[in-house]
Design an enzyme around this catalytic site. Structure first.
Site, PDB file in Angstrom:
ATOM      1  N   GLN A 123       0.901  -1.166   0.000  1.00 46.95           N
ATOM      2  CA  GLN A 123       0.000   0.000   0.000  1.00 46.95           C
ATOM      3  C   GLN A 123       0.932   1.207   0.000  1.00 46.95           C
ATOM      4  O   GLN A 123       1.465   1.580   1.033  1.00 46.95           O
ATOM      5  CB  GLN A 123      -0.925  -0.029   1.220  1.00 46.95           C
ATOM      6  CG  GLN A 123      -1.682   1.262   1.478  1.00 46.95           C
ATOM      7  CD  GLN A 123      -2.527   1.744   0.297  1.00 46.95           C
ATOM      8  OE1 GLN A 123      -3.208   0.959  -0.348  1.00 46.95           O
ATOM      9  NE2 GLN A 123      -2.441   3.030  -0.028  1.00 46.95           N
ATOM     10  N   GLN A 125       0.410   4.526  -1.266  1.00 46.78           N
ATOM     11  CA  GLN A 125      -0.096   5.862  -0.952  1.00 46.78           C
ATOM     12  C   GLN A 125      -0.162   6.029   0.566  1.00 46.78           C
ATOM     13  O   GLN A 125      -0.593   5.099   1.251  1.00 46.78           O
ATOM     14  CB  GLN A 125      -1.498   6.060  -1.534  1.00 46.78           C
ATOM     15  CG  GLN A 125      -1.905   7.515  -1.598  1.00 46.78           C
ATOM     16  CD  GLN A 125      -3.329   7.721  -2.160  1.00 46.78           C
ATOM     17  OE1 GLN A 125      -4.086   6.780  -2.292  1.00 46.78           O
ATOM     18  NE2 GLN A 125      -3.661   8.950  -2.486  1.00 46.78           N
ATOM     19  N   PRO A 244      -5.938  -2.133   5.027  1.00 45.84           N
ATOM     20  CA  PRO A 244      -6.273  -1.016   5.916  1.00 45.84           C
ATOM     21  C   PRO A 244      -7.277  -0.024   5.341  1.00 45.84           C
ATOM     22  O   PRO A 244      -7.790   0.821   6.070  1.00 45.84           O
ATOM     23  CB  PRO A 244      -4.921  -0.330   6.146  1.00 45.84           C
ATOM     24  CG  PRO A 244      -4.102  -0.683   4.951  1.00 45.84           C
ATOM     25  CD  PRO A 244      -4.546  -2.057   4.541  1.00 45.84           C
ATOM     26  N   GLY A 247     -10.606   0.810  -0.417  1.00 49.78           N
ATOM     27  CA  GLY A 247     -10.092   0.488  -1.736  1.00 49.78           C
ATOM     28  C   GLY A 247      -8.886   1.341  -2.065  1.00 49.78           C
ATOM     29  O   GLY A 247      -8.663   2.373  -1.433  1.00 49.78           O
ATOM     30  N   GLU A 249      -6.794   2.691  -5.668  1.00 45.02           N
ATOM     31  CA  GLU A 249      -6.950   2.792  -7.120  1.00 45.02           C
ATOM     32  C   GLU A 249      -5.702   2.403  -7.905  1.00 45.02           C
ATOM     33  O   GLU A 249      -5.325   3.097  -8.840  1.00 45.02           O
ATOM     34  CB  GLU A 249      -7.377   4.215  -7.464  1.00 45.02           C
ATOM     35  CG  GLU A 249      -6.334   5.321  -7.156  1.00 45.02           C
ATOM     36  CD  GLU A 249      -6.404   5.899  -5.754  1.00 45.02           C
ATOM     37  OE1 GLU A 249      -6.867   5.189  -4.840  1.00 45.02           O
ATOM     38  OE2 GLU A 249      -5.970   7.052  -5.572  1.00 45.02           O
ATOM     39  N   HIS A 273     -15.930   4.434  -7.102  1.00 49.05           N
ATOM     40  CA  HIS A 273     -14.943   5.389  -6.608  1.00 49.05           C
ATOM     41  C   HIS A 273     -13.543   5.073  -7.135  1.00 49.05           C
ATOM     42  O   HIS A 273     -12.885   5.923  -7.741  1.00 49.05           O
ATOM     43  CB  HIS A 273     -14.963   5.396  -5.072  1.00 49.05           C
ATOM     44  CG  HIS A 273     -13.965   6.324  -4.455  1.00 49.05           C
ATOM     45  ND1 HIS A 273     -14.309   7.576  -3.991  1.00 49.05           N
ATOM     46  CD2 HIS A 273     -12.634   6.197  -4.243  1.00 49.05           C
ATOM     47  CE1 HIS A 273     -13.228   8.179  -3.528  1.00 49.05           C
ATOM     48  NE2 HIS A 273     -12.193   7.360  -3.653  1.00 49.05           N
ATOM     49  N   GLU A 274     -13.098   3.858  -6.919  1.00 54.82           N
ATOM     50  CA  GLU A 274     -11.727   3.516  -7.341  1.00 54.82           C
ATOM     51  C   GLU A 274     -11.592   3.596  -8.860  1.00 54.82           C
ATOM     52  O   GLU A 274     -10.569   4.029  -9.384  1.00 54.82           O
ATOM     53  CB  GLU A 274     -11.323   2.135  -6.812  1.00 54.82           C
ATOM     54  CG  GLU A 274     -11.440   1.959  -5.291  1.00 54.82           C
ATOM     55  CD  GLU A 274     -10.835   3.087  -4.459  1.00 54.82           C
ATOM     56  OE1 GLU A 274      -9.913   3.770  -4.931  1.00 54.82           O
ATOM     57  OE2 GLU A 274     -11.311   3.297  -3.317  1.00 54.82           O
ATOM     58  N   HIS A 277     -11.013   7.089 -10.135  1.00 53.28           N
ATOM     59  CA  HIS A 277      -9.620   7.530 -10.031  1.00 53.28           C
ATOM     60  C   HIS A 277      -8.828   7.284 -11.327  1.00 53.28           C
ATOM     61  O   HIS A 277      -7.762   7.860 -11.510  1.00 53.28           O
ATOM     62  CB  HIS A 277      -8.911   6.809  -8.889  1.00 53.28           C
ATOM     63  CG  HIS A 277      -9.109   7.432  -7.535  1.00 53.28           C
ATOM     64  ND1 HIS A 277      -8.798   8.749  -7.269  1.00 53.28           N
ATOM     65  CD2 HIS A 277      -9.560   6.910  -6.361  1.00 53.28           C
ATOM     66  CE1 HIS A 277      -9.057   9.001  -5.974  1.00 53.28           C
ATOM     67  NE2 HIS A 277      -9.529   7.904  -5.407  1.00 53.28           N
ATOM     68  N   GLU A 296      -9.351  13.307  -4.557  1.00 59.67           N
ATOM     69  CA  GLU A 296     -10.499  12.678  -3.890  1.00 59.67           C
ATOM     70  C   GLU A 296     -11.816  13.430  -4.059  1.00 59.67           C
ATOM     71  O   GLU A 296     -12.875  12.809  -4.093  1.00 59.67           O
ATOM     72  CB  GLU A 296     -10.183  12.454  -2.408  1.00 59.67           C
ATOM     73  CG  GLU A 296      -8.984  11.531  -2.150  1.00 59.67           C
ATOM     74  CD  GLU A 296      -9.155  10.113  -2.707  1.00 59.67           C
ATOM     75  OE1 GLU A 296     -10.290   9.720  -3.043  1.00 59.67           O
ATOM     76  OE2 GLU A 296      -8.120   9.409  -2.815  1.00 59.67           O
ATOM     77  N   ASP A 351      -0.764  10.967   5.656  1.00 63.19           N
ATOM     78  CA  ASP A 351      -1.895  10.087   5.973  1.00 63.19           C
ATOM     79  C   ASP A 351      -2.878  10.775   6.927  1.00 63.19           C
ATOM     80  O   ASP A 351      -4.051  10.420   6.989  1.00 63.19           O
ATOM     81  CB  ASP A 351      -1.414   8.769   6.619  1.00 63.19           C
ATOM     82  CG  ASP A 351      -0.762   7.836   5.595  1.00 63.19           C
ATOM     83  OD1 ASP A 351      -0.803   8.147   4.390  1.00 63.19           O
ATOM     84  OD2 ASP A 351      -0.200   6.801   6.008  1.00 63.19           O
ATOM     85  N   TYR A 359     -12.629  14.717   0.398  1.00 62.64           N
ATOM     86  CA  TYR A 359     -13.596  13.884  -0.332  1.00 62.64           C
ATOM     87  C   TYR A 359     -14.928  14.606  -0.537  1.00 62.64           C
ATOM     88  O   TYR A 359     -15.344  14.884  -1.659  1.00 62.64           O
ATOM     89  CB  TYR A 359     -13.868  12.587   0.445  1.00 62.64           C
ATOM     90  CG  TYR A 359     -12.717  11.604   0.467  1.00 62.64           C
ATOM     91  CD1 TYR A 359     -11.628  11.800   1.307  1.00 62.64           C
ATOM     92  CD2 TYR A 359     -12.719  10.481  -0.346  1.00 62.64           C
ATOM     93  CE1 TYR A 359     -10.581  10.903   1.343  1.00 62.64           C
ATOM     94  CE2 TYR A 359     -11.660   9.566  -0.312  1.00 62.64           C
ATOM     95  CZ  TYR A 359     -10.598   9.784   0.527  1.00 62.64           C
ATOM     96  OH  TYR A 359      -9.566   8.893   0.545  1.00 62.64           O
TER      97      TYR A 359
HETATM   98  N1  BES Z   1      -6.807   6.634  -2.605  1.00 66.39           N
HETATM   99  C1  BES Z   1      -7.711   6.339  -1.550  1.00 66.39           C
HETATM  100  C2  BES Z   1      -7.072   5.605  -0.405  1.00 66.39           C
HETATM  101  C3  BES Z   1      -5.933   6.333   0.278  1.00 66.39           C
HETATM  102  C4  BES Z   1      -5.941   7.701   0.454  1.00 66.39           C
HETATM  103  C5  BES Z   1      -4.875   5.619   0.762  1.00 66.39           C
HETATM  104  C6  BES Z   1      -4.868   8.335   1.083  1.00 66.39           C
HETATM  105  C7  BES Z   1      -3.811   6.253   1.396  1.00 66.39           C
HETATM  106  C8  BES Z   1      -3.806   7.625   1.557  1.00 66.39           C
HETATM  107  C9  BES Z   1      -8.910   5.547  -2.050  1.00 66.39           C
HETATM  108  O1  BES Z   1      -9.319   5.884  -3.327  1.00 66.39           O
HETATM  109  C10 BES Z   1     -10.058   5.849  -1.149  1.00 66.39           C
HETATM  110  O2  BES Z   1     -10.440   6.972  -1.087  1.00 66.39           O
HETATM  111  N2  BES Z   1     -10.585   4.842  -0.474  1.00 66.39           N
HETATM  112  C11 BES Z   1     -11.705   4.981   0.439  1.00 66.39           C
HETATM  113  C12 BES Z   1     -12.952   4.378  -0.127  1.00 66.39           C
HETATM  114  C13 BES Z   1     -13.829   5.312  -0.876  1.00 66.39           C
HETATM  115  C14 BES Z   1     -15.088   4.597  -1.339  1.00 66.39           C
HETATM  116  C15 BES Z   1     -14.171   6.575  -0.138  1.00 66.39           C
HETATM  117  C16 BES Z   1     -11.388   4.201   1.687  1.00 66.39           C
HETATM  118  O3  BES Z   1     -10.506   3.355   1.658  1.00 66.39           O
HETATM  119  O4  BES Z   1     -12.061   4.419   2.696  1.00 66.39           O
HETATM  120 ZN    ZN Z   2     -10.208   7.799  -3.416  1.00 66.90          ZN
END
Ligand code: BES
Ligand code: ZN
Length: 552
Positions: A123, A125, A244, A247, A249, A273-274, A277, A296, A351, A359
């Site tokens: 992971q 990002q 963790p 999803g 992308e 969502h993914e 991206h 986001e 993070d 979002y």
């Molecule tokens: N890219 C994000 C996950 C992410 C963001 C990982 C920042 C690490 C740092 C992913 O696209 C995301 O937003 N996932 C969401 C789900 C979404 C449906 C809102 C999540 O994992 O909660």
């Molecule tokens: Zn996202």
């Protein structure tokens, strides 16, 4: 020239990595990746500075005087400085990862669905790619990549790239390093369409393929709005429950938590969502983590549009209303700085910027533009934005300049640099039914549970449980909400399930609020610590870091 990124030590203005070529062996016995990376450079100046975190560097080829590994910063890791000879075009770094690499999780067989084979996933990002590859780990430094992965049979390696043949990967489209991804496990494939399919452990494959059977339709809906899907295949990989996030992308291969497999497709907006991206984030990328809302906010907005195209306006508004409620609630507890779309993350771990603000506030701002200028005109602009900035990493400033070319004088300052929601924020309303019925969607249950008084008695909880069987729910979203209420009400009959849930699931969004709620009372905190002692070894480093802070 890339925008300055406070989360990278690298020097792309002087020497810039263009292509990453990996050759890595996966060793489950000592939880290490070992091998080499060749980095192609253009331009190549006097020195090359890379990002690393907890890597052991064995050798550097192509340097004029060896290499220096700097001091380790808690957030950023350590810079690796390599002196380059005149005319250098590439360097080769031989290295191995630490078993504690922040961007990798090594799972014992017991943590998988099949219980027979170990599992590894990455992971990257936001800034974890550097813990498994020495590179210029900044979203402004786009690279193409190829890889050769040596994994023990019968396990299968998958990456966020085209699979040339078993163990060989290539991605010709330039991407930010946080999109480089790897997974190794006992994985099988089921096609959904010509270009879409599902990878999962064998015992999960059928239910996953059924849950996600609309994925091709989603790709087509997004293409209809924003132009061709540019990444070849769009596959989904279902990870073990310690993943963790909901999803991730990763190009060509979205990583997804198994907790969205509800059996009734009620949580598939995660796929929308993914997938979104593939335009917002992977094609047009935030240049720094302060511009994260560009990834986001656009993606959450597009997620709603894809949902609307597949399942209708009512359904997408219902989910938007739920998210807006979550945003309003979360903002009440956030410092003003973190309520702005463009956040200052200097000295912080990016993070930490992961709240609902980029979002949902981001999506609301785009919704405002849609309503103000009309859908037809706004859609045309969004499509042109993706074409204009395709395969580039951009700042909020660049977004604004491009917006103003079509919508001159548009004032978004209050959204971007002020806390809270501006007075012109669109009101997303949805008329939720108030009498529960078996056929309700997950979101309707969530809404109904959340509007209950916060001080429900254990007796009232017992009555609800007797009628609707919440403690036994197999739906992860409903379980997480119910268990939160059970902690508040000290509803003991749910505490066995609580422990089982916290040990079985490592998705940060679920476990974080549960530990926080437990930690509010001294008795609860002791209980939380007892559960965490058992759960922690199974959590991903990112989730561990979050819970460590709550229970310290
Ligand atoms: N890219 C994000 C996950 C992410 C963001 C990982 C920042 C690490 C740092 C992913 O696209 C995301 O937003 N996932 C969401 C789900 C979404 C449906 C809102 C999540 O994992 O909660
Ligand atoms: Zn996202």
């Amino acid at each position: 020239m890339p925008a300055h990124d406070v989360h990278s030590y690298s020097n792309p203005a002087e020497s810039r990595v263009r292509h990453v070529e990996l050759d890595l062996a996966v060793s489950f016995s000592d939880k290490k990746l070992r091998g080499a990376v060749t980095l192609s450079l253009e331009p190549a100046g006097k020195t090359l500075v890379l990002d690393t975190r907890d890597l052991t560097i064995q050798r550097v080829n192509g340097s004029s005087s060896g290499f220096r590994l700097g001091e380790r910063d808690k957030n950023l890791g350590a810079p690796l400085t390599i002196d380059l000879p005149a005319g250098a075009r590439s360097v080769l770094v031989e290295y191995e990862t630490a078993p504690t690499a922040s961007g990798l999780q090594w799972l014992d067989p017991a943590q998988t669905a099949g219980k027979q084979h170990p599992f590894l996933f990455s992971q990257s990002q936001a800034i974890h790619a550097r813990s498994w590859i020495p590179l210029q780990d900044s979203p402004g430094v786009r690279v193409t990549y190829s890889a050769r992965i040596h994994a023990p049979l019968p396990l299968k390696a998958l990456m966020s790239a085209r699979r040339v043949r078993d163990g060989h990967f290539h991605l010709a489209q330039p991407i930010p390093p946080y999109l480089i991804a790897l997974a190794v496990g006992d994985l099988e494939f089921q096609a959904v369409s010509q270009r879409c399919g599902i990878w999962a452990e064998p015992s999960m494959l059928k239910s996953a393929a059924h849950e996600f059977e609309d994925v091709e339709k989603m790709v087509q809906a997004a293409e209809g709005l924003y132009g061709p899907y540019r990444w070849g295949r769009y596959d989904l990989l279902v990870l073990p429950p310690s993943f963790p996030f909901g999803g991730m992308e990763n190009p060509c291969l979205t990583f997804a938590t198994p907790t969205v497999i509800a059996g009734d497709k009620s949580l598939v907006s995660l796929v929308a969502h993914e997938l979104a991206h593939s335009w917002s984030g992977n094609l047009v990328t935030n240049a720094t983590w302060s511009d994260f809302w560009l990834n986001e906010g656009f993606t959450t907005y597009i997620e709603r549009r894809i949902q609307e195209a597949l399942y209708g306006r009512k359904r997408s508004e219902m989910e938007f209303a739920i998210e807006t409620g979550e945003l309003t609630l979360e903002m009440k507890g956030l410092p003003a700085e973190d309520q702005k779309l463009a956040v200052n993350l200097d000295g912080r771990d990016p993070d930490d910027g992961m709240t609902q603000v980029p979002y949902v506030k981001g999506a609301l701002m785009l919704r405002l533009l849609e309503e103000k200028y009309g859908r037809a005109k706004f859609d045309t602009w969004v499509k042109s934005y993706f074409d204009h900035f395709a395969f580039q990493s951009i700042t909020t400033e660049q977004f604004l300049t491009y917006l103003h070319a079509t919508f001159p004088g548009e004032q978004l300052g209050a959204w971007i640099s002020q806390p809270g929601l501006p007075p012109d924020a669109p009101k997303v309303t949805y008329d939720f039914e108030s009498t529960p019925k078996k056929s309700w969607a997950t979101q309707e249950w969530l809404h109904w549970l959340r509007q209950m008084p916060v001080d429900l008695s254990a007796a009232k909880m017992a009555a609800l449980d007797a009628e609707w069987g919440f403690t036994q729910s197999g739906n992860s979203e409903i379980s997480a909400q119910w268990l939160l209420m059970a902690i508040r009400a000290r509803y003991e009959p749910a505490f066995g399930k609580l422990e089982q849930f916290l040990i079985g699931v490592g998705r940060r969004k679920f476990v974080k609020p549960l530990y926080e709620e437990l930690a509010r009372t001294p008795g609860g905190k002791t209980r939380a610590q007892a559960i965490y002692r058992k759960a922690r070894p199974g959590y991903h480093p990112i989730t561990q870091a979050t819970v460590d802070t709550i229970l310290k």
